[in-house]
Design a protein around this motif. Structure first.
Motif: not given
Length: 454
Positions: A397-414
């Motif tokens: 709500g001020k100035r800090t943004l948090s980004l979370s990513m899932q990457e596909e690797a072979a047969d699973r998500s990382v």
């Protein structure tokens, strides 16, 4: 009803001409062009810039170029500090111009440090001149340190830094034996003792890709750390700025992964040092190549800036001054704005201003040359769409943004660790409009940038 926060964007900055061939022989019109290895210094209300003698399409004058500005945005040509290469420096090195200056005020006297050398050799010389004014006239005081083939260090790229106790230190080095630091005599502006000093950073010196140069150290009172900024790799191709930190000015300087900046056991291409900026390209406008050889301004108002040069992708023979806002992460690391400074200030940004399309630049350590942007859309429900995987985001709500990513690797998500970035209201130099940007570091110590699209 709660009042809506009004975001304060910078006013349009001057639109200096790029690749300005008609002004190629008119120094007073160079403004931010023909700037290489810039060193910043503030005196009263005026900012001074000292830089290497360079010129696109011809031979430069010799004596260290000087510019000044009242706002870090509009620059005025002052002239050359010295009348050519001092005799002792020319006799030792054969240099025809001067490189990579730095300036300090010790007591009531200004000390201008300069480098003399020729490409590919460490027969080099750092000298110093003194003046009662940052605009001169300057009186040469001779050598601070000289090196010759067979010596470990290379006597170029000086930087003067004051430690937390008020003592002064002399930092220098490029290629060859890496970066060194030695105590400085405040009364003379020269070294307190003979020798090359303490070794604080190095890389594999066998190749151009193993370069480390342009050292610049600052102390941050809030974090209690010293920060060593250096430039890696080829200044024409893939220059990039790295940083490590230490509780002691003499090191060891470690990056976010705990790797020592002088440990050459790691692969020199990318493994050591937080990467703050490398070549990049947004979707609109030309990209920038080989940004590097920085200085840092710690202004009295608490704002910090990274000052460096960069080459336009359209023609890498040209060199331009870049000034960027420097902001700090929650765990005490510096990061820099994706856009050049135009007067922006840190402020709270309403969350709804973040919704929509962004383009991101990930300055991965293994990336050479220009890194292109990719598109991400931030949705109101905390989801984000990206071509590289599923994203989620949150905001304080001020100035800090948090980004979370899932990457596909072979047969699973990382699941990748969340990346916290700081949001700024900036000027979009590519689209010539105000915009939002963000900057932060990922878990590998590489810069992640974002810019909001129209």
């Amino acid at each position: 009803m709660e009042a809506q926060i009004q975001v304060q964007y910078p006013d349009p900055p001057p639109d200096y001409a790029m690749l300005d061939v008609p002004a190629i022989d008119t120094e007073t019109e160079w403004k931010i062009s023909n700037v290489h290895d810039p060193s910043i210094f503030k005196d009263g209300e005026m900012y001074y810039l000292y830089s290497t003698d360079v010129k696109v399409g011809g031979s430069p004058g010799a004596g260290i170029m000087v510019r000044k500005s009242a706002d870090l945005i509009r620059w005025e040509w002052v002239g050359y500090a010295l009348e050519g290469v001092p005799r002792e420096a020319a006799d030792w090195t054969g240099a025809t111009n001067l490189w990579a200056p730095d300036i300090a005020k010790l007591g009531d006297t200004y000390y201008l440090y300069y480098s003399a050398s020729t490409f590919g050799t460490n027969r080099s010389y750092i000298g110093v001149a003194t003046s009662a004014s940052p605009e001169g006239p300057w009186t040469d005081q001779g050598a601070v340190i000289k090196t010759a083939p067979g010596d470990g260090p290379n006597a170029i790229d000086p930087n003067i830094v004051r430690d937390a106790q008020g003592g002064y230190w002399f930092v220098y080095g490029s290629f060859f034996g890496g970066i060194h630091i030695a105590p400085l005599d405040e009364g003379t502006g020269k070294l307190k003792e003979e020798g090359v000093g303490i070794h604080i950073a190095a890389r594999d010196r066998a190749t151009e890709e193993g370069a480390v140069e342009g050292p610049y150290i600052i102390y941050n009172e809030d974090t209690g750390y010293y920060y060593l900024f250096v430039s890696y790799d080829s200044l024409y191709q893939d220059y990039n700025v790295r940083v490590g930190r230490s509780e002691q000015i003499t090191g060891p300087y470690l990056d976010a992964a705990g790797r020592d900046m002088k440990d050459v056991a790691y692969r020199p291409q990318y493994e050591v040092g937080n990467k703050l900026i490398g070549g990049y390209r947004f979707s609109a406008g030309d990209g920038w190549l080989a940004p590097g050889h920085n200085s840092v301004l710690q202004d009295e108002n608490g704002a910090d800036y990274l000052i460096h040069h960069a080459r336009p992708e359209a023609d890498k023979n040209w060199m331009y001054l870049h000034v960027r806002k420097l902001v700090w992460t929650a765990d005490g690391w510096p990061t820099v704005s994706p856009e050049r400074y135009a007067g922006e200030r840190e402020q709270d940004i309403p969350e709804q201003e973040l919704y929509g399309d962004w383009e991101l630049v990930a300055h991965a350590k293994y990336m050479d040359g220009i890194v292109p942007s990719y598109k991400v859309t931030l949705h109101e429900d905390g989801r984000a769409a990206s071509e590289y995987g599923e994203l989620s985001w949150s905001y304080d709500g001020k100035r800090t943004l948090s980004l979370s990513m899932q990457e596909e690797a072979a047969d699973r998500s990382v699941d990748e660790p969340p990346v916290e970035v700081q949001v700024l209201a900036a000027w979009d130099w590519e689209l010539k409009r105000p915009t939002l940007v963000f900057t932060g570091l990922d878990s590998e110590g590489s810069a992640l940038w974002g810019k909001k699209l129209p």
